[in-house]
Design a protein around this motif. Structure first.
Motif, mmCIF file in Angstrom:
data_model
loop_
_atom_site.group_PDB
_atom_site.id
_atom_site.type_symbol
_atom_site.label_atom_id
_atom_site.label_comp_id
_atom_site.label_asym_id
_atom_site.label_seq_id
_atom_site.Cartn_x
_atom_site.Cartn_y
_atom_site.Cartn_z
ATOM 1 N N THR A 72 -8.065 -0.984 7.840
ATOM 2 C CA THR A 72 -9.459 -0.982 8.285
ATOM 3 C C THR A 72 -10.462 -1.262 7.170
ATOM 4 O O THR A 72 -11.613 -1.596 7.444
ATOM 5 N N GLY A 73 -10.044 -1.082 5.915
ATOM 6 C CA GLY A 73 -10.980 -1.218 4.805
ATOM 7 C C GLY A 73 -11.808 0.027 4.562
ATOM 8 O O GLY A 73 -12.645 0.048 3.650
ATOM 9 N N ALA A 74 -11.616 1.088 5.365
ATOM 10 C CA ALA A 74 -12.359 2.334 5.157
ATOM 11 C C ALA A 74 -12.111 2.833 3.732
ATOM 12 O O ALA A 74 -10.976 2.894 3.264
ATOM 13 N N ASP A 76 -10.895 -9.348 1.368
ATOM 14 C CA ASP A 76 -10.876 -9.132 2.819
ATOM 15 C C ASP A 76 -11.193 -7.680 3.149
ATOM 16 O O ASP A 76 -11.989 -7.384 4.056
ATOM 17 N N LEU A 77 -10.600 -6.759 2.395
ATOM 18 C CA LEU A 77 -10.868 -5.339 2.633
ATOM 19 C C LEU A 77 -12.300 -4.976 2.259
ATOM 20 O O LEU A 77 -12.928 -4.132 2.917
ATOM 21 N N ALA A 78 -12.840 -5.619 1.215
ATOM 22 C CA ALA A 78 -14.222 -5.342 0.817
ATOM 23 C C ALA A 78 -15.199 -5.754 1.919
ATOM 24 O O ALA A 78 -16.197 -5.060 2.182
ATOM 25 N N PRO A 108 0.832 -1.202 0.000
ATOM 26 C CA PRO A 108 0.000 0.000 0.000
ATOM 27 C C PRO A 108 0.870 1.257 0.000
ATOM 28 O O PRO A 108 1.999 1.260 0.489
ATOM 29 N N SER A 109 0.323 2.320 -0.570
ATOM 30 C CA SER A 109 1.014 3.605 -0.617
ATOM 31 C C SER A 109 0.456 4.497 0.482
ATOM 32 O O SER A 109 -0.743 4.831 0.475
ATOM 33 N N GLU A 110 1.293 4.840 1.458
ATOM 34 C CA GLU A 110 0.887 5.672 2.595
ATOM 35 C C GLU A 110 -0.358 5.093 3.273
ATOM 36 O O GLU A 110 -1.278 5.825 3.660
ATOM 37 N N GLY A 111 -0.393 3.762 3.365
ATOM 38 C CA GLY A 111 -1.476 3.109 4.083
ATOM 39 C C GLY A 111 -2.737 2.856 3.274
ATOM 40 O O GLY A 111 -3.736 2.392 3.818
ATOM 41 N N TYR A 112 -2.705 3.117 1.944
ATOM 42 C CA TYR A 112 -3.901 2.966 1.118
ATOM 43 C C TYR A 112 -3.590 2.209 -0.168
ATOM 44 O O TYR A 112 -2.497 2.338 -0.740
ATOM 45 N N TYR A 113 -4.567 1.437 -0.598
ATOM 46 C CA TYR A 113 -4.572 0.886 -1.950
ATOM 47 C C TYR A 113 -5.479 1.791 -2.788
ATOM 48 O O TYR A 113 -6.658 1.962 -2.471
ATOM 49 N N ASN A 114 -4.933 2.367 -3.846
ATOM 50 C CA ASN A 114 -5.685 3.292 -4.696
ATOM 51 C C ASN A 114 -5.909 2.653 -6.063
ATOM 52 O O ASN A 114 -4.962 2.174 -6.700
#
Length: 486
Positions: free
Chosen positions: A225-227, A438-440, A190-196
């Motif tokens: 968190t999946g947010a 899993d994130l979904a 992830p980039s800075e904690g996010y998958y974009n």
């Protein structure tokens, strides 16, 4: 003197006897299933029902009690193995969900599961046929024999049919994942904690050179968190910057309009695909795009989205807007609250009166929409602005996510899978699927945050403040940590 001895009388010859036959086994008290009183129709009927029930509850047990013990043990062991695997799957899904998803979306485990389910279904057919042989229907009551046979077949359909259906689902899952997620390679961090992920809604056209992205957004998913945050772009946004790469070298001061109309209509972001494909230099700018499951037009749009938002976007997903209809129908429709009356259809020439082109209306209020209506709800634009249209597209995305419940997916699995295979193209690698799923699942438990780059969001579409947009995205994805009062 001669002694005369009278001859001994001999027994008359024994007449030939028929071959001896083993006497019928007498009923054994306490073992009516194995040694029933075959002369009692009542006992044989009760025994028949018990054998059918045993075969259903624990396949093979009827054979162990009354017939071929080897076949029975095969059935019992196979059943115990199947239930152990099912229990292990349930436990891992609850306690180790990432591991479960990794196994459940891999090709070899799906093939193995498919083969095991088919073999078990065949075994159940063999055991049921043998159970009916052991029942000896001709010895049961006349009415009961038909009921026992019918019940046995019905239970067979339920049991083996479930196994066959599970095998079909495993095969469909494997085929669908292979059709959608064709790219290979390791998933990135992830980039800075996010998958974009860049999400593109495209018109259904036969050639890529005339395809324009009707809907452009970026989905940012928190890796822990999946947010989920969805950032929407006005499709006519001009002058945008690019991230580092070939398009930034071509347009160091932002994207410009074209003197050649064949390279796109104006400088809007949704024209990049046409520019890269029609001008025929896209392959020179992005020579590895096709090999990586993408296209030059999509890669250019990625670079534009990165330049505008200031974040890394490694993957894309394109959605065929017309196949969208089939997916929504496969899900059984979606629930949406319509805020304003919207026309179905579009004018061929600007200025035509409504009665010339309107095919119907979507009325205000709460509605359960089928795919055709939902598609027009997202695409209708001739009586509202592009910004209203963007809002409706977000509403539809969230309505679809809400409809993706386990119950709906399981009961409509084949339809959803078929629609999904026609709907989506992506460069997301198969290895990333378990993480995404899993994130979904985590995301469904949270509210989706939206950022609209429109006047309602404080953005001038035609003269945007790029620094402000990037700051808005950063503060939304990384809100300040609250500190204790005082």
């Amino acid at each position: 003197m001669t002694t005369i001895v009278a001859p001994r009388p001999t027994a008359p010859p024994t007449p030939p006897q028929p071959p001896a036959t083993a006497p019928a086994a007498p009923p054994v008290e306490g073992q009516p299933l194995r040694y029933p009183d075959a002369s009692s129709r009542r006992m044989m009927t009760a025994r028949g029902w018990w054998l059918v029930l045993l075969n259903f509850l624990l396949p093979g047990s009827a054979q162990v009690v009354t017939g071929n013990r080897r076949l029975g043990r095969t059935g019992i062991v196979s059943t115990l193995v199947m239930w152990t695997l099912v229990l292990a799957a349930v436990v891992s899904a609850l306690a180790a969900r990432p591991f479960f998803l990794a196994v459940a979306t891999s090709s070899f485990p799906l093939v193995l599961a498919q083969c095991l389910m088919i073999a078990y279904a065949v075994l159940w057919v063999v055991l049921t046929a043998d159970t009916l042989r052991l029942v000896r229907l001709v010895k049961t009551g006349r009415r009961a024999r038909f009921a026992i046979a019918a019940a046995s077949i019905a239970l067979l359909v339920v049991a083996s049919g479930t196994a066959v259906q599970a095998a079909a689902m495993a095969g469909t899952t494997r085929d669908t994942l292979g059709a959608i997620f064709g790219a290979s390679g390791p998933a990135i961090e992830p980039s800075e904690g996010y998958y974009n992920i860049l999400l593109l809604g495209a018109d259904h056209v036969t050639t890529n050179d005339s395809k324009r992205f009707d809907s452009i957004s970026v989905v940012s998913v928190n890796a822990e968190t999946g947010a989920t945050t969805i950032t929407g772009f006005p499709r006519d946004m001009p002058g945008f910057p690019f991230s580092e790469g070939p398009m930034q070298e071509r347009y160091p001061n932002g994207h410009e309009g074209h003197a050649d109309p064949s390279c796109g209509w104006g400088s809007g972001i949704n024209q990049l695909n046409t520019e890269l494909e029609v001008c025929q230099d896209g392959a020179l700018l992005y020579p590895d795009a096709l090999a990586n499951g993408s296209t030059p037009g999509i890669e250019a749009t990625k670079d534009a989205a990165e330049g505008i938002l200031g974040i890394k976007i490694p993957y894309y997903v394109t959605i065929d807007m017309y196949a969208f209809e089939a997916l929504i129908d496969a899900l059984g429709g979606v629930d949406i609250t319509v805020k304003e009356r919207l026309p179905i259809g579009g004018p061929h020439h600007t200025g035509q009166p409504l009665e010339k082109w309107v095919k119907g209306w979507i009325e205000p209020g709460k509605q359960h929409m089928d795919g055709f209506t939902a598609q027009w709800y997202a695409r209708s634009r001739h009586t509202t602005s592009d910004f209203d249209r963007m809002r409706r597209q977000r509403e539809l995305q969230q309505a679809i996510l809400a409809q993706f419940t386990p119950q709906v997916v399981l009961t409509r699995f084949e339809e959803v899978a078929d629609a999904g295979a026609d709907l989506v193209n992506t460069d997301v690698p198969q290895q990333f699927i378990p993480t995404l799923l899993d994130l979904a699942l985590k995301a469904k438990e949270q509210k989706v945050t939206t950022i609209e780059l429109t006047p309602d969001g404080g953005i001038d579409e035609y003269h945007p403040d790029w620094a402000y947009i990037q700051q808005l995205v950063r503060s939304t994805l990384h809100p300040p940590t609250p500190t204790p009062a005082g």
